[in-house]
Design a protein around this motif. Structure first.
Motif, mmCIF file in Angstrom:
data_model
loop_
_atom_site.group_PDB
_atom_site.id
_atom_site.type_symbol
_atom_site.label_atom_id
_atom_site.label_comp_id
_atom_site.label_asym_id
_atom_site.label_seq_id
_atom_site.Cartn_x
_atom_site.Cartn_y
_atom_site.Cartn_z
ATOM 1 N N ASP A 70 14.671 8.037 -16.732
ATOM 2 C CA ASP A 70 15.086 9.048 -15.374
ATOM 3 C C ASP A 70 13.852 9.911 -15.154
ATOM 4 O OD1 ASP A 70 15.901 11.161 -13.818
ATOM 5 O OD2 ASP A 70 17.790 11.565 -14.961
ATOM 6 N N THR A 71 12.981 9.853 -14.334
ATOM 7 C CA THR A 71 11.915 10.413 -14.069
ATOM 8 C C THR A 71 12.155 11.928 -13.624
ATOM 9 O OG1 THR A 71 11.777 9.370 -11.649
ATOM 10 C CG2 THR A 71 10.509 8.404 -13.313
ATOM 11 N N GLY A 72 13.356 12.174 -13.288
ATOM 12 C CA GLY A 72 13.869 13.566 -13.009
ATOM 13 C C GLY A 72 13.735 14.367 -14.190
ATOM 14 N N THR A 78 1.600 8.908 -16.883
ATOM 15 C CA THR A 78 1.079 9.777 -16.010
ATOM 16 C C THR A 78 -0.050 8.832 -15.552
ATOM 17 O OG1 THR A 78 -0.633 11.013 -17.199
ATOM 18 C CG2 THR A 78 1.406 12.214 -16.919
ATOM 19 N N ILE A 79 -0.354 8.658 -14.323
ATOM 20 C CA ILE A 79 -1.415 7.765 -13.624
ATOM 21 C C ILE A 79 -2.558 8.689 -13.405
ATOM 22 C CG2 ILE A 79 -1.820 6.267 -11.924
ATOM 23 C CD1 ILE A 79 1.368 5.856 -11.877
ATOM 24 N N ALA A 80 -3.623 8.577 -13.831
ATOM 25 C CA ALA A 80 -4.600 9.522 -13.579
ATOM 26 C C ALA A 80 -5.778 8.593 -12.845
ATOM 27 C CB ALA A 80 -5.223 10.107 -15.023
ATOM 28 N N LEU A 81 -6.103 9.390 -11.793
ATOM 29 C CA LEU A 81 -7.173 8.662 -10.637
ATOM 30 C C LEU A 81 -8.004 9.574 -10.407
ATOM 31 C CD1 LEU A 81 -4.906 7.204 -8.179
ATOM 32 C CD2 LEU A 81 -5.458 5.954 -10.313
ATOM 33 N N SER A 82 -9.269 8.837 -10.385
ATOM 34 C CA SER A 82 -10.709 9.879 -9.988
ATOM 35 C C SER A 82 -10.752 9.894 -8.726
ATOM 36 C CB SER A 82 -11.972 9.058 -10.763
ATOM 37 O OG SER A 82 -11.854 7.998 -10.241
ATOM 38 N N ALA A 83 -11.478 10.979 -8.353
ATOM 39 C CA ALA A 83 -11.743 11.211 -6.774
ATOM 40 C C ALA A 83 -13.317 11.658 -6.670
ATOM 41 C CB ALA A 83 -10.784 12.420 -6.183
ATOM 42 N N GLU A 84 -13.854 11.202 -5.715
ATOM 43 C CA GLU A 84 -15.209 11.624 -5.533
ATOM 44 C C GLU A 84 -15.764 13.278 -5.347
ATOM 45 O OE1 GLU A 84 -13.950 10.214 -1.248
ATOM 46 O OE2 GLU A 84 -13.648 9.609 -3.579
ATOM 47 N N GLN A 119 4.094 14.228 -7.540
ATOM 48 C CA GLN A 119 5.039 13.180 -8.151
ATOM 49 C C GLN A 119 5.281 12.400 -6.797
ATOM 50 O OE1 GLN A 119 7.734 16.099 -10.589
ATOM 51 N NE2 GLN A 119 8.230 14.240 -11.252
ATOM 52 N N ASP A 120 5.127 11.085 -7.022
ATOM 53 C CA ASP A 120 5.497 10.535 -5.968
ATOM 54 C C ASP A 120 7.090 10.495 -5.295
ATOM 55 O OD1 ASP A 120 7.237 8.465 -7.676
ATOM 56 O OD2 ASP A 120 5.302 7.288 -7.566
ATOM 57 N N PRO A 121 7.898 9.907 -4.634
ATOM 58 C CA PRO A 121 9.233 9.980 -4.217
ATOM 59 C C PRO A 121 10.024 9.702 -5.161
ATOM 60 C CG PRO A 121 8.130 9.359 -2.382
ATOM 61 C CD PRO A 121 7.057 9.326 -3.405
ATOM 62 N N ASP A 122 9.597 8.731 -6.358
ATOM 63 C CA ASP A 122 10.392 8.243 -7.348
ATOM 64 C C ASP A 122 9.976 9.166 -8.631
ATOM 65 O OD1 ASP A 122 11.968 5.739 -6.313
ATOM 66 O OD2 ASP A 122 9.876 5.589 -5.546
ATOM 67 N N GLY A 123 9.275 10.019 -8.502
ATOM 68 C CA GLY A 123 9.217 10.988 -9.545
ATOM 69 C C GLY A 123 8.174 10.313 -10.594
ATOM 70 N N HIS A 124 7.328 9.685 -10.131
ATOM 71 C CA HIS A 124 6.084 9.187 -11.053
ATOM 72 C C HIS A 124 4.885 10.264 -11.064
ATOM 73 C CE1 HIS A 124 8.358 5.478 -11.860
ATOM 74 N NE2 HIS A 124 8.226 5.221 -10.701
ATOM 75 N N ILE A 125 4.469 10.608 -11.994
ATOM 76 C CA ILE A 125 3.359 11.402 -11.831
ATOM 77 C C ILE A 125 2.052 10.861 -11.661
ATOM 78 C CG2 ILE A 125 2.083 13.461 -13.410
ATOM 79 C CD1 ILE A 125 4.737 13.415 -15.050
ATOM 80 N N TRP A 126 1.280 11.393 -10.916
ATOM 81 C CA TRP A 126 -0.080 11.154 -10.258
ATOM 82 C C TRP A 126 -1.105 12.426 -10.420
ATOM 83 C CZ3 TRP A 126 -1.082 6.000 -8.632
ATOM 84 C CH2 TRP A 126 0.117 5.058 -8.380
ATOM 85 N N GLU A 127 -1.981 12.386 -11.459
ATOM 86 C CA GLU A 127 -2.969 13.240 -11.601
ATOM 87 C C GLU A 127 -4.320 12.634 -10.837
ATOM 88 O OE1 GLU A 127 -3.323 14.593 -15.476
ATOM 89 O OE2 GLU A 127 -1.121 15.271 -15.513
#
Length: 142
Positions: A70-72, A78-84, A119-127
């Motif tokens: 239950d992502t709530g 956590t999904i960590a993505l890099s940005a430029e 958090q996306d609409p399903d509660g998954h964490i994106w950093e």
């Protein structure tokens, strides 16, 4: 010999595949249609050979015997993505919030790294983070 893989597929459970496709498309992501049927699975392209499989909860359950998180209440990962750039971090997170995501944390400036999350609409964490690689000049790579 160290383990080496050519691709990564992260599986995430979602309530509504079409809604997830719309959300991530608004953020500028694309989908690999070979692995997308829009009813039970969508293959989100994160980068070269990096993908997130967005699977309906029932389909996701077919890959594991464990209960779906239950992502709530809980963080499964956590999904960590890099940005430029720092500006790109702000742009991505602000866009995510404007198209249905939720703020996960406040921006954090660690000197060598600037990060912010949603958090996306399903509660998954994106950093989303920008790292100043010049801060590491002269240091050995890990």
């Amino acid at each position: 010999m160290a383990l080496s893989s050519t691709h990564i597929f992260v599986n995430l459970h979602v309530k509504d595949v079409k809604k997830s496709i719309a959300f991530f498309t608004e953020l500028g992501f694309e989908f690999n249609m070979q692995f997308t049927d829009e009813e039970k699975a969508a293959c989100l392209v994160i980068g070269d050979n990096m993908f997130a499989m967005l699977l309906t909860e029932d389909y996701f359950k077919s890959f594991t015997k464990k209960e779906v998180v239950d992502t709530g209440k809980y963080a499964e990962l956590t999904i960590a993505l890099s940005a430029e750039s720092r500006e790109k971090v702000d742009e991505i997170v602000n866009k995510a919030i404007s198209v249905g995501g939720q703020l996960y944390c406040e921006p954090a400036d660690h000197g060598f790294m600037y990060q912010w999350g949603f958090q996306d609409p399903d509660g998954h964490i994106w950093e989303i983070a920008h790292m100043d690689m010049n801060s590491f000049e002269g240091q050995d790579e890990v």
